[in-house]
Structure formats: C-alpha cells, structure tokens
Motif scaffolding. Structure first.
Motif, mmCIF file in Angstrom:
data_model
loop_
_atom_site.group_PDB
_atom_site.id
_atom_site.type_symbol
_atom_site.label_atom_id
_atom_site.label_comp_id
_atom_site.label_asym_id
_atom_site.label_seq_id
_atom_site.Cartn_x
_atom_site.Cartn_y
_atom_site.Cartn_z
ATOM 1 N N SER A 10 0.842 -1.202 0.000
ATOM 2 C CA SER A 10 0.000 0.000 0.000
ATOM 3 C C SER A 10 0.871 1.244 0.000
ATOM 4 O O SER A 10 2.004 1.249 0.480
ATOM 5 C CB SER A 10 -0.939 -0.007 1.206
ATOM 6 N N GLU A 11 0.322 2.323 -0.563
ATOM 7 C CA GLU A 11 1.057 3.584 -0.659
ATOM 8 C C GLU A 11 1.257 4.203 0.722
ATOM 9 O O GLU A 11 0.370 4.161 1.567
ATOM 10 C CB GLU A 11 0.304 4.572 -1.539
ATOM 11 N N ALA A 13 3.256 7.819 2.466
ATOM 12 C CA ALA A 13 3.975 9.078 2.229
ATOM 13 C C ALA A 13 4.832 9.316 3.466
ATOM 14 O O ALA A 13 4.356 9.811 4.474
ATOM 15 C CB ALA A 13 2.998 10.219 1.994
ATOM 16 N N THR A 61 9.778 4.138 -8.792
ATOM 17 C CA THR A 61 8.967 5.324 -8.491
ATOM 18 C C THR A 61 9.257 6.519 -9.392
ATOM 19 O O THR A 61 8.689 7.582 -9.194
ATOM 20 C CB THR A 61 9.145 5.751 -7.016
ATOM 21 N N ARG A 92 5.688 13.604 -7.065
ATOM 22 C CA ARG A 92 4.851 12.389 -7.059
ATOM 23 C C ARG A 92 5.525 11.270 -6.272
ATOM 24 O O ARG A 92 4.843 10.461 -5.646
ATOM 25 C CB ARG A 92 4.554 11.945 -8.485
ATOM 26 N N GLN A 93 6.855 11.227 -6.325
ATOM 27 C CA GLN A 93 7.557 10.246 -5.494
ATOM 28 C C GLN A 93 7.247 10.504 -4.017
ATOM 29 O O GLN A 93 7.057 9.561 -3.251
ATOM 30 C CB GLN A 93 9.069 10.321 -5.709
ATOM 31 N N THR A 95 4.554 11.879 -2.721
ATOM 32 C CA THR A 95 3.156 11.825 -2.291
ATOM 33 C C THR A 95 2.372 10.586 -2.708
ATOM 34 O O THR A 95 1.453 10.192 -1.991
ATOM 35 C CB THR A 95 2.392 13.060 -2.805
ATOM 36 N N THR A 96 2.683 9.981 -3.847
ATOM 37 C CA THR A 96 1.784 8.916 -4.325
ATOM 38 C C THR A 96 2.465 7.653 -4.825
ATOM 39 O O THR A 96 1.771 6.718 -5.210
ATOM 40 C CB THR A 96 0.881 9.430 -5.466
ATOM 41 N N ARG A 97 3.761 7.586 -4.858
ATOM 42 C CA ARG A 97 4.407 6.432 -5.487
ATOM 43 C C ARG A 97 5.124 5.498 -4.533
ATOM 44 O O ARG A 97 5.543 4.423 -4.926
ATOM 45 C CB ARG A 97 5.379 6.913 -6.558
#
Length: 128
Positions: A10-11, A13, A61, A92-93, A95-97
């Motif tokens: 799962s993602e 942050a 990522t 994006r790395q 926050t979401t990857r």
C-alpha cells in the motif's frame, strides 16, 4: 492477496516535504536528488547490498538514472544520486508512489549510516 501483503504494497507518504528556497516550476527538469550517507567500514558491504533494494525503489517510483558513489576524499562517505525527469515527477515520489516495501528498503540502508542521511535537491536554473 493476503492482508499483510496488501499492507506492504500500500502507498505511504513518509518522505518529508522538500524545504526549498527556490521553487521550480512543475515541468522543470531534470531534477537530481543527492543523498549522503556516513557508513563505518565494518558496515559498508552490508550497506552497499541494502542499497540495491533502494535502487529498485527509486527506479520503480520514477528515477530515470541512479548511482551509488563513494567519496574519494572520505572513505566513510557514500553518495546516492538519482535523476527524475521533472520536479512534478519528484513530488509524485513524495506523495503517491512510495509503498511500505520502499520504506522498509530505505530503513535497512539508513540503519547503516552513522548520521541521518543528508538530502539535496538539484533543480534547473530559472534563467531567461
């Protein structure tokens, strides 16, 4: 998929927000991220081995290039450098990857560093 496997993929942050005084445009790039580690000689082989998983994480990522270097003037200093196509891709790395297994890979490598790793973001100059 088992519940524990789903949690591991799962993602998450967990990277801190970059604290820049120069904010690049989202499309600015490429962006180079440099992370410096201080590793005692007795841990260096294990550290380099642990960084293989970090390399895979960076590439998965969004990094388009990655390298691990040893500082010639200071044998305990290792520098990880990776390149991302744009500032937006790097954000994006953040926050979401990233997944829990990325966090675990980084934690294994960081455990060998005597001091917290120092991260530097190199962004293109904003010139007319």
């Amino acid at each position: 998929m088992a519940r524990s496997a789903a949690l591991y993929t799962s993602e998450v942050a967990y990277w801190p927000e970059p604290a820049l005084v120069v904010e690049p445009a989202p499309e600015a790039g490429p962006v180079v991220v440099s992370t410096t580690y201080t590793v005692r000689p007795e841990h260096q082989s294990d550290f380099v081995h642990a960084m293989r998983a970090v390399r895979r994480s960076r590439q998965r990522t969004g990094a388009v290039r990655w390298g691990l270097f040893r500082e010639g003037e200071s044998p305990d200093t290792f520098v990880e450098i990776y390149v991302v196509d744009s500032w937006q891709e790097h954000l994006r790395q953040h926050t979401t990857r990233l997944a829990a297994y990325d966090q675990a890979a980084e934690a294994r490598a960081v455990a060998y560093s005597d001091a917290p790793p120092a991260v530097v973001h190199l962004v293109p100059p904003d010139l007319p």
